[in-house]
Design an enzyme around this catalytic site. Structure first.
Site, PDB file in Angstrom:
ATOM      1  N   SER A   1       0.839  -1.200   0.000  1.00 31.22           N
ATOM      2  CA  SER A   1       0.000   0.000   0.000  1.00 31.22           C
ATOM      3  C   SER A   1       0.870   1.243   0.000  1.00 31.22           C
ATOM      4  O   SER A   1       1.994   1.242   0.536  1.00 31.22           O
ATOM      5  CB  SER A   1      -0.845  -0.025   1.275  1.00 31.22           C
ATOM      6  OG  SER A   1      -1.431   1.221   1.509  1.00 31.22           O
TER       7      SER A   1
ATOM      8  N   TYR B   1      -1.437  -1.063  10.847  1.00 35.67           N
ATOM      9  CA  TYR B   1      -1.721  -1.609   9.512  1.00 35.67           C
ATOM     10  C   TYR B   1      -0.525  -1.368   8.593  1.00 35.67           C
ATOM     11  O   TYR B   1      -0.026  -2.295   7.937  1.00 35.67           O
ATOM     12  CB  TYR B   1      -2.987  -0.964   8.926  1.00 35.67           C
ATOM     13  CG  TYR B   1      -3.162  -1.207   7.450  1.00 35.67           C
ATOM     14  CD1 TYR B   1      -3.436  -2.488   6.970  1.00 35.67           C
ATOM     15  CD2 TYR B   1      -3.019  -0.173   6.516  1.00 35.67           C
ATOM     16  CE1 TYR B   1      -3.571  -2.724   5.604  1.00 35.67           C
ATOM     17  CE2 TYR B   1      -3.160  -0.397   5.159  1.00 35.67           C
ATOM     18  CZ  TYR B   1      -3.429  -1.673   4.705  1.00 35.67           C
ATOM     19  OH  TYR B   1      -3.553  -1.906   3.356  1.00 35.67           O
TER      20      TYR B   1
ATOM     21  N   LYS C   1       2.259  -4.024   6.702  1.00 36.79           N
ATOM     22  CA  LYS C   1       2.634  -4.079   5.275  1.00 36.79           C
ATOM     23  C   LYS C   1       4.157  -3.960   5.130  1.00 36.79           C
ATOM     24  O   LYS C   1       4.777  -4.673   4.336  1.00 36.79           O
ATOM     25  CB  LYS C   1       1.942  -2.960   4.497  1.00 36.79           C
ATOM     26  CG  LYS C   1       0.446  -3.161   4.348  1.00 36.79           C
ATOM     27  CD  LYS C   1       0.144  -4.350   3.425  1.00 36.79           C
ATOM     28  CE  LYS C   1      -1.313  -4.721   3.431  1.00 36.79           C
ATOM     29  NZ  LYS C   1      -1.605  -6.002   2.775  1.00 36.79           N
TER      30      LYS C   1
HETATM   31  P1  NAD Z   1     -10.907  -6.887   1.337  1.00 34.23           P
HETATM   32  O1  NAD Z   1     -11.077  -6.871   2.823  1.00 34.23           O
HETATM   33  O2  NAD Z   1     -12.081  -6.597   0.495  1.00 34.23           O
HETATM   34  O3  NAD Z   1     -10.299  -8.289   0.877  1.00 34.23           O
HETATM   35  C1  NAD Z   1      -9.421  -9.038   1.673  1.00 34.23           C
HETATM   36  C2  NAD Z   1      -9.935 -10.468   1.666  1.00 34.23           C
HETATM   37  O4  NAD Z   1      -9.038 -11.271   2.446  1.00 34.23           O
HETATM   38  C3  NAD Z   1     -11.314 -10.613   2.298  1.00 34.23           C
HETATM   39  O5  NAD Z   1     -12.133 -11.375   1.450  1.00 34.23           O
HETATM   40  C4  NAD Z   1     -11.052 -11.334   3.631  1.00 34.23           C
HETATM   41  O6  NAD Z   1     -12.138 -12.150   4.009  1.00 34.23           O
HETATM   42  C5  NAD Z   1      -9.797 -12.105   3.296  1.00 34.23           C
HETATM   43  N1  NAD Z   1      -8.927 -12.395   4.440  1.00 34.23           N
HETATM   44  C6  NAD Z   1      -8.480 -11.532   5.394  1.00 34.23           C
HETATM   45  N2  NAD Z   1      -7.680 -12.159   6.253  1.00 34.23           N
HETATM   46  C7  NAD Z   1      -7.608 -13.452   5.844  1.00 34.23           C
HETATM   47  C8  NAD Z   1      -6.933 -14.589   6.322  1.00 34.23           C
HETATM   48  N3  NAD Z   1      -6.186 -14.550   7.431  1.00 34.23           N
HETATM   49  N4  NAD Z   1      -7.069 -15.760   5.650  1.00 34.23           N
HETATM   50  C9  NAD Z   1      -7.829 -15.822   4.544  1.00 34.23           C
HETATM   51  N5  NAD Z   1      -8.506 -14.782   4.043  1.00 34.23           N
HETATM   52  C10 NAD Z   1      -8.381 -13.606   4.685  1.00 34.23           C
HETATM   53  O7  NAD Z   1      -9.714  -5.890   0.998  1.00 34.23           O
HETATM   54  P2  NAD Z   1      -9.217  -5.359  -0.418  1.00 34.23           P
HETATM   55  O8  NAD Z   1      -9.570  -3.921  -0.500  1.00 34.23           O
HETATM   56  O9  NAD Z   1      -9.621  -6.276  -1.478  1.00 34.23           O
HETATM   57  O10 NAD Z   1      -7.653  -5.424  -0.163  1.00 34.23           O
HETATM   58  C11 NAD Z   1      -6.880  -6.534  -0.576  1.00 34.23           C
HETATM   59  C12 NAD Z   1      -5.446  -6.336  -0.134  1.00 34.23           C
HETATM   60  O11 NAD Z   1      -4.957  -5.115  -0.676  1.00 34.23           O
HETATM   61  C13 NAD Z   1      -5.272  -6.224   1.378  1.00 34.23           C
HETATM   62  O12 NAD Z   1      -4.079  -6.904   1.733  1.00 34.23           O
HETATM   63  C14 NAD Z   1      -5.146  -4.733   1.606  1.00 34.23           C
HETATM   64  O13 NAD Z   1      -4.383  -4.448   2.747  1.00 34.23           O
HETATM   65  C15 NAD Z   1      -4.422  -4.298   0.349  1.00 34.23           C
HETATM   66  N6  NAD Z   1      -4.670  -2.888   0.009  1.00 34.23           N
HETATM   67  C16 NAD Z   1      -5.951  -2.451  -0.149  1.00 34.23           C
HETATM   68  C17 NAD Z   1      -6.178  -1.111  -0.452  1.00 34.23           C
HETATM   69  C18 NAD Z   1      -7.578  -0.581  -0.616  1.00 34.23           C
HETATM   70  O14 NAD Z   1      -7.747   0.638  -0.644  1.00 34.23           O
HETATM   71  N7  NAD Z   1      -8.601  -1.412  -0.761  1.00 34.23           N
HETATM   72  C19 NAD Z   1      -5.099  -0.233  -0.600  1.00 34.23           C
HETATM   73  C20 NAD Z   1      -3.811  -0.724  -0.430  1.00 34.23           C
HETATM   74  C21 NAD Z   1      -3.599  -2.064  -0.134  1.00 34.23           C
HETATM   75  C1  UD1 Z   2      -6.841   5.354   3.605  1.00 33.58           C
HETATM   76  C2  UD1 Z   2      -5.943   4.736   4.645  1.00 33.58           C
HETATM   77  C3  UD1 Z   2      -4.675   4.231   3.975  1.00 33.58           C
HETATM   78  C4  UD1 Z   2      -5.009   3.284   2.818  1.00 33.58           C
HETATM   79  C5  UD1 Z   2      -5.929   4.041   1.837  1.00 33.58           C
HETATM   80  C6  UD1 Z   2      -6.363   3.191   0.675  1.00 33.58           C
HETATM   81  C7  UD1 Z   2      -6.454   6.037   6.693  1.00 33.58           C
HETATM   82  C8  UD1 Z   2      -5.954   7.053   7.671  1.00 33.58           C
HETATM   83  N1  UD1 Z   2      -5.625   5.736   5.660  1.00 33.58           N
HETATM   84  O1  UD1 Z   2      -6.161   6.464   3.111  1.00 33.58           O
HETATM   85  O2  UD1 Z   2      -3.862   3.554   4.889  1.00 33.58           O
HETATM   86  O3  UD1 Z   2      -3.821   2.894   2.152  1.00 33.58           O
HETATM   87  O4  UD1 Z   2      -7.101   4.458   2.555  1.00 33.58           O
HETATM   88  O5  UD1 Z   2      -7.265   2.237   1.109  1.00 33.58           O
HETATM   89  O6  UD1 Z   2      -7.541   5.486   6.826  1.00 33.58           O
HETATM   90  N2  UD1 Z   2     -12.295  11.726   3.310  1.00 33.58           N
HETATM   91  C9  UD1 Z   2     -13.268  12.618   3.697  1.00 33.58           C
HETATM   92  N3  UD1 Z   2     -14.416  12.127   4.239  1.00 33.58           N
HETATM   93  C10 UD1 Z   2     -14.636  10.783   4.430  1.00 33.58           C
HETATM   94  C11 UD1 Z   2     -13.626   9.874   4.032  1.00 33.58           C
HETATM   95  C12 UD1 Z   2     -12.458  10.383   3.480  1.00 33.58           C
HETATM   96  O7  UD1 Z   2     -13.108  13.824   3.539  1.00 33.58           O
HETATM   97  O8  UD1 Z   2     -15.686  10.399   4.964  1.00 33.58           O
HETATM   98  C13 UD1 Z   2     -11.062  12.247   2.676  1.00 33.58           C
HETATM   99  C14 UD1 Z   2      -9.786  11.936   3.448  1.00 33.58           C
HETATM  100  O9  UD1 Z   2      -9.515  12.929   4.390  1.00 33.58           O
HETATM  101  C15 UD1 Z   2      -8.761  11.893   2.295  1.00 33.58           C
HETATM  102  C16 UD1 Z   2      -9.576  11.362   1.101  1.00 33.58           C
HETATM  103  O10 UD1 Z   2     -10.934  11.613   1.423  1.00 33.58           O
HETATM  104  O11 UD1 Z   2      -8.323  13.189   1.981  1.00 33.58           O
HETATM  105  C17 UD1 Z   2      -9.392   9.883   0.854  1.00 33.58           C
HETATM  106  O12 UD1 Z   2      -9.652   9.182   2.063  1.00 33.58           O
HETATM  107  P1  UD1 Z   2      -9.655   7.574   2.131  1.00 33.58           P
HETATM  108  O13 UD1 Z   2     -10.545   7.033   1.082  1.00 33.58           O
HETATM  109  O14 UD1 Z   2      -9.931   7.189   3.526  1.00 33.58           O
HETATM  110  O15 UD1 Z   2      -8.171   7.183   1.711  1.00 33.58           O
HETATM  111  P2  UD1 Z   2      -6.753   7.640   2.324  1.00 33.58           P
HETATM  112  O16 UD1 Z   2      -6.893   8.744   3.293  1.00 33.58           O
HETATM  113  O17 UD1 Z   2      -5.851   7.878   1.174  1.00 33.58           O
END
Ligand code: NAD
Ligand code: UD1
Length: 340
Positions: A126, A150, A154
């Protein structure tokens, strides 16, 4: 790529979209998920999209026996490791749970892969590993730091992967640092289904647009950004999914290697721009109020996407408008997400 790919966390938001992209490319897949943050309905929806995993395993990545049995049943060409917990606030309240799930989960998976002689992995990292970036757009060489458990989980996984590669260069590892994935598959059949009050901007906007929440709180309008609201690099989840296929292809086509790449657009979008774009393209109102900054937020977070283009031959294709339209289609077709 004819050997199957194991997708851990394949029922989740990014994993399910990646399953579609792999299936469309003719790559056989197996999904493992413990359903801690996802619904079994995803499998039905994937079937409607003509995605038929060779096997679905309801198990935890920390379950060594289940992993060994699974690696015994298939000869995998690699693993995409999405399984993890991702809520920053929750990680501050429950640091041990996050380390256990995310770090131990990854270590158990890597050990099972070694036992099975499968040494190709794509890991979900991330942009959070850059903390409060000194320079934007952020290059992969920027300093790494953890500002919450978190993020630390990572970073610890990234470090473990780097140390593993240093010890045994037969490994092929792609560390993908995602910026802000949003949107949904254009069918409206799969999308992001957060439990409870959404933390992230896009799911909150869609719930305000649908009337489930009264208004959006915009966290801060006094940042040093063009309109004072936070700027992020939002990318369409289908583009992000394509990035995983590109990473697998890159690993499969070359010598053993360790890749670390940002997946983002390189374009900054402010909270107000996102709100206005969503309202315009979907002809909906997004009532909003300015409230103080959210603790831990940074003013701007943007990817330098050039390395991904060079080494993966990948770049985003889909516009902010598509992200807003597809997120809204998913919301209107599934008002309560997979609980609908
Ligand atoms: P998500 O929660 O929708 O998907 C994660 C999946 O992993 C879920 O289906 C959950 O049930 C499963 N899971 C969690 N722990 C598990 C375990 N111990 N064993 C088996 N299954 C497990 O999240 P996502 O948004 O799809 O994110 C996927 C990955 O990407 C995560 O590792 C997250 O940290 C990373 N990531 C997500 C974002 C984002 O904004 N969504 C940003 C940066 C990184
Ligand atoms: C969040 C996570 C980050 C993760 C990223 C992608 C936190 C502090 N950080 O970051 O670790 O990698 O998501 O999943 O949670 N905002 C509002 N109102 C809301 C929600 C968000 O104004 O109700 C604003 C936030 O202040 C920010 C932007 O929208 O400026 C995006 O927010 P968000 O979607 O939570 O993502 P990140 O802050 O980038």
């Amino acid at each position: 790529m004819t050997l199957p790919i194991l997708i851990t966390g394949g029922l989740g938001f990014i994993g399910s979209h990646t399953a579609v992209v792999l299936a469309e490319a003719g790559v056989p897949i197996v999904i493992l998920d413990n359903q801690s943050n996802s619904s079994p309905k995803v499998l039905d929806r994937l079937a409607k999209l003509d995605v038929h995993p060779l096997e679905y395993v309801h198990a935890d990545v920390r379950d060594t026996q289940a992993l060994d049995a699974l690696f015994g049943r298939h000869t995998f060409g690699g693993v995409i490791h999405f399984a993890g917990l991702k809520a920053v606030g929750e990680s501050v309240a429950q640091p041990l749970r996050y380390l256990d799930n995310n770090v131990l989960g990854t270590l158990h998976l890597l050990q099972a892969m070694e036992r099975a002689n499968v040494r190709r992995i794509v890991f979900s990292s991330s942009a959070t590993v850059y903390g409060d970036p000194a320079v934007v757009p952020i290059p992969e060489t920027a300093p790494l730091t953890a500002t919450n458990p978190y993020g630390r989980s990572k970073l610890m996984c990234e470090d473990a992967l780097r140390e593993l590669f240093a010890a045994d260069p037969r490994w092929q590892i792609a560390i993908l640092r995602y910026f802000n994935p949003v949107g949904a598959h254009e069918s409206g059949l799969i999308g992001e289904s957060p439990n409870g009050v959404p933390n992230n901007l896009m799911p909150y906007i869609t719930q305000v647009a649908s009337g489930q929440r009264d208004y959006l709180q915009i966290f801060g309008n006094d940042y040093s950004t063009p309109d004072g609201t936070g700027v992020r690099d939002y990318l369409h989840v289908m583009d992000l999914a394509q990035g995983h296929l590109a990473a697998l292809r890159s690993l499969a086509s070359d010598m053993p290697k360790l890749l670390t790449v940002n997946l983002g657009t390189g374009q900054g979008v402010s909270v107000l721009e996102m709100v206005n774009t969503f309202a315009r393209v979907n002809s909906v109102q997004i009532p909003h109020r300015f409230v103080p900054r959210r603790a831990g937020d940074v003013a701007q977070c943007l990817a330098d996407p050039q390395l991904a283009k060079q080494v993966l031959n990948w770049q985003t294709e889909l516009s902010l408008e598509s992200m807003c339209r597809d997120a809204w289609r998913w919301q209107t077709m599934n008002p309560l997400g997979f609980a609908s």
